[in-house]
Every structure is written in C-alpha cells, then in structure tokens.
Scaffold this motif. Structure first.
Motif, PDB file in Angstrom:
ATOM      1  N   ASP A   1       0.823  -1.204   0.000  1.00 52.41           N
ATOM      2  CA  ASP A   1       0.000   0.000   0.000  1.00 52.41           C
ATOM      3  C   ASP A   1       0.864   1.264   0.000  1.00 52.41           C
ATOM      4  OD1 ASP A   1      -2.350  -1.376  -0.089  1.00 52.41           O
ATOM      5  OD2 ASP A   1      -2.830  -1.150   2.039  1.00 52.41           O
ATOM      6  N   ILE A   2       1.959   1.231   0.722  1.00 52.11           N
ATOM      7  CA  ILE A   2       2.843   2.398   0.782  1.00 52.11           C
ATOM      8  C   ILE A   2       3.408   2.711  -0.600  1.00 52.11           C
ATOM      9  CG2 ILE A   2       5.020   3.276   1.721  1.00 52.11           C
ATOM     10  CD1 ILE A   2       4.405   1.468   4.203  1.00 52.11           C
ATOM     11  N   LEU A   3       3.790   1.677  -1.333  1.00 52.94           N
ATOM     12  CA  LEU A   3       4.352   1.891  -2.661  1.00 52.94           C
ATOM     13  C   LEU A   3       3.299   2.391  -3.651  1.00 52.94           C
ATOM     14  CD1 LEU A   3       6.730  -1.191  -3.009  1.00 52.94           C
ATOM     15  CD2 LEU A   3       7.359   1.201  -2.676  1.00 52.94           C
ATOM     16  N   ARG A   4       2.036   2.197  -3.354  1.00 57.88           N
ATOM     17  CA  ARG A   4       0.960   2.623  -4.262  1.00 57.88           C
ATOM     18  C   ARG A   4       0.490   4.053  -3.998  1.00 57.88           C
ATOM     19  NH1 ARG A   4      -3.326  -1.878  -3.248  1.00 57.88           N
ATOM     20  NH2 ARG A   4      -4.612  -0.638  -4.679  1.00 57.88           N
ATOM     21  N   THR A   5       1.156   4.761  -3.101  1.00 59.09           N
ATOM     22  CA  THR A   5       0.745   6.135  -2.814  1.00 59.09           C
ATOM     23  C   THR A   5       1.278   7.140  -3.826  1.00 59.09           C
ATOM     24  OG1 THR A   5       2.687   6.460  -1.401  1.00 59.09           O
ATOM     25  CG2 THR A   5       0.629   5.733  -0.327  1.00 59.09           C
ATOM     26  N   GLY A   6       2.152   6.718  -4.729  1.00 59.38           N
ATOM     27  CA  GLY A   6       2.742   7.652  -5.672  1.00 59.38           C
ATOM     28  C   GLY A   6       3.924   8.412  -5.102  1.00 59.38           C
ATOM     29  N   LEU A   7       4.289   8.145  -3.849  1.00 60.96           N
ATOM     30  CA  LEU A   7       5.429   8.817  -3.225  1.00 60.96           C
ATOM     31  C   LEU A   7       6.748   8.119  -3.516  1.00 60.96           C
ATOM     32  CD1 LEU A   7       3.893   9.513   0.294  1.00 60.96           C
ATOM     33  CD2 LEU A   7       4.463  11.241  -1.415  1.00 60.96           C
ATOM     34  N   PHE A   8       6.668   6.835  -3.841  1.00 58.22           N
ATOM     35  CA  PHE A   8       7.876   6.027  -3.998  1.00 58.22           C
ATOM     36  C   PHE A   8       7.926   5.374  -5.377  1.00 58.22           C
ATOM     37  CE2 PHE A   8       6.591   6.065   0.426  1.00 58.22           C
ATOM     38  CZ  PHE A   8       7.764   6.351   1.111  1.00 58.22           C
ATOM     39  N   HIS A   9       9.141   5.118  -5.856  1.00 56.94           N
ATOM     40  CA  HIS A   9       9.301   4.308  -7.057  1.00 56.94           C
ATOM     41  C   HIS A   9       8.867   2.882  -6.733  1.00 56.94           C
ATOM     42  CE1 HIS A   9      11.425   7.310  -9.468  1.00 56.94           C
ATOM     43  NE2 HIS A   9      12.067   7.650  -8.362  1.00 56.94           N
ATOM     44  N   GLN A  10       8.081   2.285  -7.634  1.00 57.51           N
ATOM     45  CA  GLN A  10       7.511   0.970  -7.364  1.00 57.51           C
ATOM     46  C   GLN A  10       8.331  -0.184  -7.918  1.00 57.51           C
ATOM     47  OE1 GLN A  10       3.228   0.399  -7.632  1.00 57.51           O
ATOM     48  NE2 GLN A  10       2.942   2.570  -8.060  1.00 57.51           N
ATOM     49  N   SER A  11       9.165   0.081  -8.916  1.00 54.87           N
ATOM     50  CA  SER A  11       9.882  -1.026  -9.552  1.00 54.87           C
ATOM     51  C   SER A  11      11.237  -0.543 -10.055  1.00 54.87           C
ATOM     52  CB  SER A  11       9.053  -1.591 -10.717  1.00 54.87           C
ATOM     53  OG  SER A  11       8.792  -0.576 -11.682  1.00 54.87           O
ATOM     54  N   GLY A  12      12.012  -1.490 -10.557  1.00 57.22           N
ATOM     55  CA  GLY A  12      13.309  -1.168 -11.114  1.00 57.22           C
ATOM     56  C   GLY A  12      14.378  -0.980 -10.047  1.00 57.22           C
ATOM     57  N   GLU A  13      15.535  -0.464 -10.470  1.00 58.36           N
ATOM     58  CA  GLU A  13      16.656  -0.316  -9.558  1.00 58.36           C
ATOM     59  C   GLU A  13      16.364   0.666  -8.434  1.00 58.36           C
ATOM     60  OE1 GLU A  13      20.072   0.758 -11.777  1.00 58.36           O
ATOM     61  OE2 GLU A  13      20.257  -1.179 -12.797  1.00 58.36           O
ATOM     62  N   ARG A  14      15.418   1.592  -8.651  1.00 62.22           N
ATOM     63  CA  ARG A  14      15.133   2.625  -7.650  1.00 62.22           C
ATOM     64  C   ARG A  14      13.901   2.284  -6.807  1.00 62.22           C
ATOM     65  NH1 ARG A  14      15.289   8.510 -10.037  1.00 62.22           N
ATOM     66  NH2 ARG A  14      15.502   8.915  -7.804  1.00 62.22           N
ATOM     67  N   ALA A  15      13.425   1.066  -6.891  1.00 63.78           N
ATOM     68  CA  ALA A  15      12.231   0.667  -6.142  1.00 63.78           C
ATOM     69  C   ALA A  15      12.407   0.967  -4.652  1.00 63.78           C
ATOM     70  CB  ALA A  15      11.948  -0.818  -6.339  1.00 63.78           C
ATOM     71  N   GLY A  16      11.437   1.622  -4.075  1.00 64.33           N
ATOM     72  CA  GLY A  16      11.493   1.952  -2.663  1.00 64.33           C
ATOM     73  C   GLY A  16      12.036   3.336  -2.369  1.00 64.33           C
ATOM     74  N   GLU A  17      12.682   3.970  -3.355  1.00 65.26           N
ATOM     75  CA  GLU A  17      13.200   5.314  -3.135  1.00 65.26           C
ATOM     76  C   GLU A  17      12.068   6.333  -3.285  1.00 65.26           C
ATOM     77  OE1 GLU A  17      16.487   6.244  -5.606  1.00 65.26           O
ATOM     78  OE2 GLU A  17      17.727   4.604  -4.861  1.00 65.26           O
ATOM     79  N   VAL A  18      12.195   7.424  -2.552  1.00 65.22           N
ATOM     80  CA  VAL A  18      11.220   8.500  -2.645  1.00 65.22           C
ATOM     81  C   VAL A  18      11.384   9.225  -3.972  1.00 65.22           C
ATOM     82  CG1 VAL A  18      10.485  10.699  -1.645  1.00 65.22           C
ATOM     83  CG2 VAL A  18      11.108   8.808  -0.152  1.00 65.22           C
ATOM     84  N   LYS A  19      10.284   9.460  -4.666  1.00 68.69           N
ATOM     85  CA  LYS A  19      10.332  10.259  -5.885  1.00 68.69           C
ATOM     86  C   LYS A  19      10.601  11.719  -5.534  1.00 68.69           C
ATOM     87  CE  LYS A  19       7.052   7.500  -8.611  1.00 68.69           C
ATOM     88  NZ  LYS A  19       5.758   7.549  -9.357  1.00 68.69           N
ATOM     89  N   TRP A  20      11.268  12.414  -6.453  1.00 66.46           N
ATOM     90  CA  TRP A  20      11.542  13.856  -6.285  1.00 66.46           C
ATOM     91  C   TRP A  20      12.144  14.123  -4.901  1.00 66.46           C
ATOM     92  CZ3 TRP A  20       5.848  13.478  -7.092  1.00 66.46           C
ATOM     93  CH2 TRP A  20       5.533  13.195  -8.420  1.00 66.46           C
ATOM     94  N   SER A  21      13.280  13.520  -4.621  1.00 72.10           N
ATOM     95  CA  SER A  21      13.866  13.602  -3.281  1.00 72.10           C
ATOM     96  C   SER A  21      14.201  15.032  -2.867  1.00 72.10           C
ATOM     97  CB  SER A  21      15.128  12.731  -3.200  1.00 72.10           C
ATOM     98  OG  SER A  21      16.074  13.108  -4.200  1.00 72.10           O
ATOM     99  N   ALA A  22      14.338  15.949  -3.816  1.00 72.26           N
ATOM    100  CA  ALA A  22      14.618  17.346  -3.461  1.00 72.26           C
ATOM    101  C   ALA A  22      13.381  18.055  -2.919  1.00 72.26           C
ATOM    102  CB  ALA A  22      15.159  18.105  -4.676  1.00 72.26           C
TER     103      ALA A  22
END
Length: 373
Positions: free
Chosen positions: A191-212
């Motif tokens: 559910d956390i990954l489906r909030t649009g806040l985090f990358h859901q797949s690939g090498e960056r899975a789990g990282e916060v989008k737009w970290s700045a």
C-alpha cells in the motif's frame, strides 16, 4: 481481435506525432511538429501544464503541475484511471491499430478503478503518518528557510512536515527508514508503494520520488481525504518543478479550505499556494484565506460553500498569469454565490503576499483597505 502490445501502441502514437488532444482530451490543445501543450485532466486547471513531446523512439507526456508523466500508455492510463490492458485497448483503437474498433467515451469523473492507486482514505492515512514521522521541527534547514519567509510558526501550526536532507545513502535511508517507519505504523509495504510517493519497480524501487521536494504540505477539504504537496526548500528550482503532488492524488480543494469553511469571516481572500495563505493569515487574521494550486485553477461547483454570502478578494500574484486570471476568478466567485468580488494585489513592489510579509509591507494603513468580517 488482435492482441496489442506496448511496443505496437507506442510506435503508432509516435508516428502520429504529438496528439495532445487524444491523450488529454483538451479540445484547445495546440500542437506543433514535435510537441504540443494541453491542459491536464488530473489537475483540472485552465493552464496548459502538459507538454507532449515526440522523441526519437517514443511519445512522452508530462504535467509540470501534478507530475503525472510517461509514454503514451503510461500517461493515458494515469489521467483516465484505467487498467493497463484497458488503456492499451483504448489507445490502440484511437490510433487505428484495430480495424473497425471505436474508442469508448469515459468521463474523467467516471474512471475505472486503477489497481496501482490506493483509495483516497487509505492514502490519506499514509500521508498523515508520513508527516507525523517527519515533523518540520526536526529539520533545521527547513526551519531556517521558513523562518526567513516569516511563516515558520504558521507552518508548524498547520502541521507541515519535512523529509530529512542529509542522509548517508539515499537507497538505504528510503528503503530502510521511510518505508520501514510506515510499516511499523501498521501500513503494508504494498500500500505504501501505491501512494505515488515512492518508485515501485526497477533499480530505484522503494526510493522517494523527487527527493529534493522535501517539505510535506497537507491539503484537505471539508470531507475529502488529505493529500500531500511536496515543495523544494528554497527558490532556486524552476517554479514548475518546485511543487509536486503524488501521481493520482491531486488536491480536490484549495489549501486552507478546511479552516476557511469553519471561519465566521465575512471576507474571503483567494491567493496562490500554501505559503501565501500563511502570509495573509498572519497579516490579516480576521480574513478567511484559500490558496489555489496556480492562477490557472478553476473554482469548482463543490466549493460553493466557501463563497456564498461572502465578500471575495482575488489576491493573486502580480505576474502575467495572476493578472490574466483575476477577472475570470472574480466572475466565477459571484456565480458561486459571493456577495461581491474585487481585486486585491500585493503591495508594490512585491510580486506575492509572502514576499510582502518578508518585506514588512503590512502597515495599519494597508490593513484598512480590506473589510475584515
């Protein structure tokens, strides 16, 4: 019928050029040889925030306001709330890949459930937990910045949060800390990954989008779920990248609507953005204040209770966009039940209300210009 794959569909759309109308359903979209500009159905503003580019191998669309973007399938899927297979079938029909097939007509407010997006209430709970886990007061640089803008206390009172900035490893922090803390708070990783806040797949899975974009600013209406707007600390970033809403979770109400609806004030000020709301509240505590996402935002029918019986001041920024939208918003406010509507500009030479607050422009004489209820 023929089975369509993503390669076929994206290739067809690339060959057809920048078809902003079909992607965004904006009849006023203006197209050129390799790009087009259009309004975003997810943002629902009158400003053409979407740029559709024709690249070498794929068509790409991106909204600079809400952040939704992707190739033809990804963007179309996001703005219409369709499952991947349904989006492929629809785009294939529009592009003429299936002889005799006709695209369906689905209104934006009648979208099919998207399995990659949470329901609003569950997402709201995660957004609130995230803000509570990362309070603004724990980030000195954010506090220093907001203090320099004279709105730190107001931001703390409104419950703003902030993601940490100095971290040894972006991946280690975001995977082991941000998501880990939310899991401990009772939310599932899925559910956390489906909030649009985090990358859901690939090498960056789990990282916060737009970290700045570290500041966490909650937008909420009277009964709608809270969503998070994320802002860059500082003003060096281009304005179109300074603010982000998670994909699929745009604000349904203006900032400050929850407080404005419970206020007894007879006068309502309409400004641009959350910082200006805090600035005007501080200088004019007797006013009800709401902040639009941009000057191009539309005053929606469901916001009528904000305007009914009130004197409304349209107090947008002094740039071209703000001045161009003022007459339209005044007329719309009256349509929604405002007793009167007038323009109220930030005092010269300041371009917005937060800048005026920083510059010490709010004298007693200025406050007399507004009839506070």
């Amino acid at each position: 019928g023929r089975t369509l794959d993503a390669v076929d569909i994206n290739a067809a759309w690339l060959n057809r050029g920048a078809l902003a109308f079909a992607l965004t359903f904006d009849p006023k979209a203006k197209g050129h040889a390799n790009h087009a500009d259009a309004r975003c159905p997810a943002c629902q503003t009158d400003t053409k925030n979407v740029r559709v580019n024709r690249g070498e191998k794929v068509l790409h669309a991106h909204c600079h306001r809400c952040g939704i973007g992707g190739d033809a399938i990804g963007f179309f899927k996001a703005v219409r709330g369709l499952r991947f297979d349904v989006a492929c079938a629809e785009l294939g029909a529009i592009a003429g890949l299936v002889p005799g097939a006709k695209p369906t007509t689905i209104a934006y407010n009648e979208r099919s459930p998207d399995p990659t997006v949470l329901d609003a209430e569950k997402a709201s709970a995660i957004f609130q937990a995230l803000t509570a886990l990362f309070p603004l007061t724990c980030q000195p640089d954010a506090c220093k910045y907001l203090a320099s803008r004279c709105i730190l206390e107001a931001a703390i009172e409104d419950g703003w949060g902030c993601l940490p900035g100095e971290i040894p490893s972006l991946r280690t922090f975001h995977q082991g800390h941000a998501i880990g803390e939310l899991v401990e708070a009772g939310f599932s990783r899925e559910d956390i990954l489906r909030t649009g806040l985090f990358h859901q797949s690939g090498e960056r899975a789990g990282e916060v989008k737009w970290s700045a974009n570290r500041l966490l600013i909650g937008w909420k209406g009277p009964s709608s779920a809270l969503t998070i707007q994320r802002r860059v600390i500082g003003s060096d970033t281009p304005k179109e990248d300074r603010y982000r809403f998670p994909n699929g979770y745009g604000a349904k109400w203006p900032y400050g609507a929850d407080k404005a609806l419970t206020s007894n004030a007879k006068t309502l000020a309409i400004v641009e953005g959350a910082p200006d709301v805090l600035a005007v509240r501080k200088a004019f505590p007797d006013l009800a204040v709401i902040g639009l996402q941009s000057a191009g935002s539309t005053l929606r029918d469901e916001w009528r209770q904000l305007f009914t019986g009130r004197e409304v001041y349209v107090a947008l920024d002094t740039d071209r966009a703000g001045q161009g939208a003022t007459d339209r918003l005044m007329a719309r406010a009256v349509e929604l039940g405002a007793r009167s509507a007038d323009v109220w500009q930030p005092p010269s030479p300041f371009g917005d209300w937060n800048a005026a607050l920083i510059g010490g422009a709010f004298a007693t004489e200025l406050q007399r210009e507004v009839r506070c209820g």
